[in-house]
Design a protein around this motif. Structure first.
Motif, PDB file in Angstrom:
ATOM      1  N   TYR A  77       0.651  -0.999   0.044  1.00  0.00           N
ATOM      2  CA  TYR A  77      -0.063   0.012  -0.283  1.00  0.00           C
ATOM      3  C   TYR A  77       1.054   1.245   0.250  1.00  0.00           C
ATOM      4  CZ  TYR A  77      -4.422   2.428   0.414  1.00  0.00           C
ATOM      5  OH  TYR A  77      -5.488   3.222   0.463  1.00  0.00           O
ATOM      6  N   GLU A 118       0.259   3.848  -2.860  1.00  0.00           N
ATOM      7  CA  GLU A 118      -0.357   5.187  -2.431  1.00  0.00           C
ATOM      8  C   GLU A 118       0.399   5.737  -1.570  1.00  0.00           C
ATOM      9  OE1 GLU A 118      -3.539   6.402  -3.375  1.00  0.00           O
ATOM     10  OE2 GLU A 118      -4.195   4.540  -4.578  1.00  0.00           O
ATOM     11  N   ASP A 127       0.962   8.895  -0.804  1.00  0.00           N
ATOM     12  CA  ASP A 127       0.630  10.049  -0.383  1.00  0.00           C
ATOM     13  C   ASP A 127      -0.425   9.646   0.764  1.00  0.00           C
ATOM     14  OD1 ASP A 127       2.648  11.498  -1.589  1.00  0.00           O
ATOM     15  OD2 ASP A 127       1.218  11.672  -3.335  1.00  0.00           O
ATOM     16  N   TRP A 128      -0.782   8.572   0.972  1.00  0.00           N
ATOM     17  CA  TRP A 128      -1.955   8.144   1.848  1.00  0.00           C
ATOM     18  C   TRP A 128      -1.947   8.770   3.295  1.00  0.00           C
ATOM     19  CZ3 TRP A 128      -2.538   4.929   6.181  1.00  0.00           C
ATOM     20  CH2 TRP A 128      -3.901   4.614   6.441  1.00  0.00           C
ATOM     21  N   PRO A 131      -3.946   8.676   7.148  1.00  0.00           N
ATOM     22  CA  PRO A 131      -5.464   8.071   7.725  1.00  0.00           C
ATOM     23  C   PRO A 131      -6.071   9.254   8.057  1.00  0.00           C
ATOM     24  CG  PRO A 131      -3.421   7.841   8.906  1.00  0.00           C
ATOM     25  CD  PRO A 131      -2.867   8.403   7.903  1.00  0.00           C
ATOM     26  N   GLN A 132      -7.563   9.061   7.820  1.00  0.00           N
ATOM     27  CA  GLN A 132      -8.562   9.925   8.130  1.00  0.00           C
ATOM     28  C   GLN A 132      -9.416   9.573   9.361  1.00  0.00           C
ATOM     29  OE1 GLN A 132      -8.735  12.940   6.412  1.00  0.00           O
ATOM     30  NE2 GLN A 132      -6.472  12.301   5.741  1.00  0.00           N
TER      31      GLN A 132
END
Length: 111
Positions: free
Chosen positions: A74, A78, A80-81, A83-84
């Motif tokens: 991951y 991704e 630039d991911w 966590p939100q």
């Protein structure tokens, strides 16, 4: 003989408080071997249950390096991911991620 830097040299590089001579229990002519330093650091700074700053950083850097090297990870797909999820405290940490997995998918193991 391994040409690895001493535990003290790594602690200094990481701005970690180095172990004292008393914590190390002995002196080494060219600095404490890294493997021995990590074990003593876990004993004195991690209460024998976890790694200290030097050992923990080495393990973390290796794991992140493996994730970056894996094109299917991951982190590679991704990069630039962020966590939100809501965090329990001031920051987002592993406990928040684990709690999300339990609430989202149910318990990992049946009770």
């Amino acid at each position: 003989t391994t040409r690895l830097p001493s535990g003290e040299a790594i602690a200094q590089l990481l701005d970690a408080v180095p172990l004292t001579a008393r914590e190390l229990g002995q002196t080494w002519p060219h600095g404490t071997p890294l493997w021995f330093y990590i074990l003593k650091e876990a004993e004195h700074r991690g209460d024998g249950d976890r790694l200290g700053p030097v050992g923990g950083r080495i393990v973390t850097e290796v794991l992140i390096g493996l994730l970056r090297a894996d094109p299917a990870s991951y982190l590679s797909r991704e990069p630039d991911w962020v966590p939100q999820l809501p965090a329990a405290g001031a920051g987002f940490g592993l406990p928040d991620l684990l709690a999300f997995g339990v609430h989202r998918d149910g318990p990992a193991h049946p009770a």
